[in-house]
Design a protein around this motif. Structure first.
Motif, PDB file in Angstrom:
ATOM      1  N   LEU A 186       0.822  -1.205   0.000  1.00 46.43           N
ATOM      2  CA  LEU A 186       0.000   0.000   0.000  1.00 46.43           C
ATOM      3  C   LEU A 186       0.857   1.255   0.000  1.00 46.43           C
ATOM      4  N   SER A 187       0.315   2.296  -0.612  1.00 42.71           N
ATOM      5  CA  SER A 187       0.942   3.611  -0.550  1.00 42.71           C
ATOM      6  C   SER A 187       0.093   4.503   0.330  1.00 42.71           C
ATOM      7  N   SER A 188       0.710   5.490   0.948  1.00 46.40           N
ATOM      8  CA  SER A 188      -0.039   6.428   1.774  1.00 46.40           C
ATOM      9  C   SER A 188       0.825   7.640   2.077  1.00 46.40           C
ATOM     10  N   HIS A 189       0.166   8.793   2.218  1.00 43.70           N
ATOM     11  CA  HIS A 189       0.860   9.986   2.681  1.00 43.70           C
ATOM     12  C   HIS A 189       0.782  10.114   4.203  1.00 43.70           C
ATOM     13  N   ALA A 190       0.007   9.256   4.828  1.00 45.61           N
ATOM     14  CA  ALA A 190      -0.154   9.301   6.286  1.00 45.61           C
ATOM     15  C   ALA A 190       0.944   8.461   6.935  1.00 45.61           C
ATOM     16  N   LEU A 191       2.062   9.097   7.230  1.00 46.47           N
ATOM     17  CA  LEU A 191       3.209   8.364   7.767  1.00 46.47           C
ATOM     18  C   LEU A 191       2.871   7.651   9.072  1.00 46.47           C
ATOM     19  N   SER A 192       2.070   8.294   9.905  1.00 44.94           N
ATOM     20  CA  SER A 192       1.743   7.685  11.202  1.00 44.94           C
ATOM     21  C   SER A 192       0.963   6.394  11.010  1.00 44.94           C
ATOM     22  N   GLU A 193       0.087   6.354  10.009  1.00 42.35           N
ATOM     23  CA  GLU A 193      -0.681   5.137   9.778  1.00 42.35           C
ATOM     24  C   GLU A 193       0.192   4.028   9.213  1.00 42.35           C
ATOM     25  N   VAL A 194       1.104   4.377   8.317  1.00 46.59           N
ATOM     26  CA  VAL A 194       2.035   3.380   7.796  1.00 46.59           C
ATOM     27  C   VAL A 194       2.886   2.830   8.934  1.00 46.59           C
ATOM     28  N   GLU A 195       3.291   3.700   9.832  1.00 45.86           N
ATOM     29  CA  GLU A 195       4.089   3.262  10.976  1.00 45.86           C
ATOM     30  C   GLU A 195       3.316   2.276  11.845  1.00 45.86           C
ATOM     31  N   TYR A 196       2.013   2.463  11.958  1.00 44.81           N
ATOM     32  CA  TYR A 196       1.176   1.547  12.736  1.00 44.81           C
ATOM     33  C   TYR A 196       1.093   0.164  12.099  1.00 44.81           C
ATOM     34  N   VAL A 197       0.928   0.106  10.769  1.00 41.11           N
ATOM     35  CA  VAL A 197       0.557  -1.170  10.147  1.00 41.11           C
ATOM     36  C   VAL A 197       1.673  -1.877   9.406  1.00 41.11           C
ATOM     37  N   ALA A 198       2.662  -1.148   8.896  1.00 43.64           N
ATOM     38  CA  ALA A 198       3.625  -1.759   7.969  1.00 43.64           C
ATOM     39  C   ALA A 198       4.662  -2.623   8.676  1.00 43.64           C
ATOM     40  N   VAL A 209      13.846   3.189  -5.464  1.00 49.39           N
ATOM     41  CA  VAL A 209      13.647   2.936  -4.042  1.00 49.39           C
ATOM     42  C   VAL A 209      14.973   3.205  -3.336  1.00 49.39           C
ATOM     43  N   ALA A 210      15.031   4.378  -2.704  1.00 46.44           N
ATOM     44  CA  ALA A 210      16.272   4.802  -2.071  1.00 46.44           C
ATOM     45  C   ALA A 210      16.535   4.047  -0.780  1.00 46.44           C
ATOM     46  N   ARG A 211      15.459   3.675  -0.111  1.00 48.86           N
ATOM     47  CA  ARG A 211      15.606   2.935   1.140  1.00 48.86           C
ATOM     48  C   ARG A 211      14.489   1.914   1.279  1.00 48.86           C
ATOM     49  N   GLN A 212      14.833   0.798   1.890  1.00 48.52           N
ATOM     50  CA  GLN A 212      13.857  -0.243   2.217  1.00 48.52           C
ATOM     51  C   GLN A 212      14.313  -0.876   3.516  1.00 48.52           C
ATOM     52  N   ALA A 213      13.428  -0.919   4.501  1.00 53.93           N
ATOM     53  CA  ALA A 213      13.832  -1.445   5.803  1.00 53.93           C
ATOM     54  C   ALA A 213      12.634  -1.988   6.559  1.00 53.93           C
ATOM     55  N   LYS A 216      10.454  -2.484  12.397  1.00 52.98           N
ATOM     56  CA  LYS A 216      11.013  -2.684  13.730  1.00 52.98           C
ATOM     57  C   LYS A 216      12.440  -2.140  13.811  1.00 52.98           C
ATOM     58  N   ASP A 217      13.201  -2.224  12.711  1.00 53.93           N
ATOM     59  CA  ASP A 217      14.563  -1.693  12.698  1.00 53.93           C
ATOM     60  C   ASP A 217      14.560  -0.171  12.640  1.00 53.93           C
ATOM     61  N   ILE A 218      13.607   0.392  11.911  1.00 52.85           N
ATOM     62  CA  ILE A 218      13.486   1.851  11.854  1.00 52.85           C
ATOM     63  C   ILE A 218      13.201   2.401  13.242  1.00 52.85           C
ATOM     64  N   LYS A 219      12.302   1.764  13.962  1.00 50.77           N
ATOM     65  CA  LYS A 219      11.937   2.234  15.306  1.00 50.77           C
ATOM     66  C   LYS A 219      13.117   2.127  16.272  1.00 50.77           C
ATOM     67  N   LYS A 220      13.948   1.126  16.073  1.00 49.81           N
ATOM     68  CA  LYS A 220      15.122   0.966  16.933  1.00 49.81           C
ATOM     69  C   LYS A 220      16.169   2.042  16.666  1.00 49.81           C
ATOM     70  N   GLN A 221      16.338   2.404  15.391  1.00 50.14           N
ATOM     71  CA  GLN A 221      17.441   3.279  15.009  1.00 50.14           C
ATOM     72  C   GLN A 221      17.089   4.761  14.993  1.00 50.14           C
ATOM     73  N   TYR A 222      15.794   5.071  14.920  1.00 54.73           N
ATOM     74  CA  TYR A 222      15.376   6.471  14.798  1.00 54.73           C
ATOM     75  C   TYR A 222      14.431   6.832  15.933  1.00 54.73           C
ATOM     76  N   GLU A 228      11.282  10.586  10.795  1.00 60.79           N
ATOM     77  CA  GLU A 228      12.698  10.941  10.685  1.00 60.79           C
ATOM     78  C   GLU A 228      13.362  10.144   9.560  1.00 60.79           C
ATOM     79  N   TYR A 229      13.068   8.855   9.500  1.00 59.61           N
ATOM     80  CA  TYR A 229      13.632   7.983   8.471  1.00 59.61           C
ATOM     81  C   TYR A 229      13.214   8.461   7.072  1.00 59.61           C
ATOM     82  N   TYR A 230      11.948   8.830   6.941  1.00 53.20           N
ATOM     83  CA  TYR A 230      11.403   9.262   5.653  1.00 53.20           C
ATOM     84  C   TYR A 230      12.067  10.552   5.174  1.00 53.20           C
ATOM     85  N   PHE A 231      12.158  11.552   6.049  1.00 50.08           N
ATOM     86  CA  PHE A 231      12.705  12.828   5.610  1.00 50.08           C
ATOM     87  C   PHE A 231      14.207  12.759   5.350  1.00 50.08           C
TER      88      PHE A 231
END
Length: 241
Positions: A186-198, A209-213, A216-222, A228-231
């Motif tokens: 899925l695509s979405s502009h709602a970053l908070s919702e993607v963070e909830y479900v993805a 695709v500049a980044r793919q992760a 759970k690793d994004i939450k650990k590192q950022y 923060e990861y997106y921007f």
């Protein structure tokens, strides 16, 4: 099968403008993959090439292990699609729209159950022309999943939904992958919702695709999570050109 969707070195140009450049992404089976990018980044173009609505210029697309150009009909039987603004038969009801879709797909399903799953269980037989934007978004998801596909490809599926609708879809997506073994891209502009479900996130920047992760690793590192990861990604921080 480890990967439900595998895209490698995808390219697409419109006239002399190269929009998609060596784009690669991998979606594991039974996961939710959040596909992010700014407006005009090319997310919808990638989705359209995946399902054969647009021809690619180069690269490969495999869905459920099948090369899409050579097995388009078989792929489409196993994929539920909602790309761009959904179009319905406006003078017909939700039930009638889904019945037509099932006939087109040569499939059978419980229409009332599908409508109930997306929160339209109590909708009457009013024409879709009377539906709100949120109701249309719900119906688009019902249509995408009613023929029981293994994969859902959803372009901005929560667009138009109110907070309750967004929460309902969040729970539905998790249920579809957790209980029904579906894979959702899925695509979405709602970053908070993607963070909830993805489970995994890919970010499209300048046609690739500049980044793919893993989320759970994004939450650990950022410390600020996906935002923060997106921007960082769209500003080119830490990206090897």
């Amino acid at each position: 099968m480890e990967y439900a969707i595998k895209v490698e070195n995808l390219k697409k140009s419109f006239q002399s403008l190269e929009v998609i450049k060596k784009c690669s992404l991998s979606v594991r089976s039974n996961e939710i993959y959040g596909f992010l990018g700014s407006n005009g980044a090319g997310k919808t173009t990638v989705f359209k090439m995946m399902v054969g609505f647009l021809h690619k210029d180069a690269g490969s697309i495999h869905i459920l292990g099948l090369e899409t150009e050579n097995h388009r009909n078989e792929v489409l039987r196993n994929v539920g699609i909602s790309i761009e603004t959904p179009v319905f038969y406006e003078h017909l009801s939700a039930q009638e729209n889904l019945k037509i879709h099932l006939a087109y797909m040569n499939a059978e399903a419980d229409i009332d159950q599908a409508l109930s799953m997306v929160g339209l269980g109590k909708v009457d037989y009013r024409p879709v022309s009377k539906f709100s934007l949120g109701m249309r978004a719900r119906l688009a998801i019902a249509r995408a999943m009613i023929h029981n596909p293994q994969i859902l490809i959803l372009d901005e599926p929560i667009n138009g939904l109110d907070p309750q609708g967004i929460r309902d879809m969040r729970e539905l997506f998790k249920k579809l992958t957790g209980e029904y073994d579906k894979t959702i891209l899925l695509s979405s502009h709602a970053l908070s919702e993607v963070e909830y479900v993805a489970d995994t996130v890919g970010i499209l920047v300048n046609g690739t695709v500049a980044r793919q992760a893993k989320m759970k690793d994004i939450k650990k590192q950022y410390s600020k999570g996906l935002e923060e990861y997106y921007f960082e990604a769209i500003k080119g921080v830490g990206i090897n050109e």
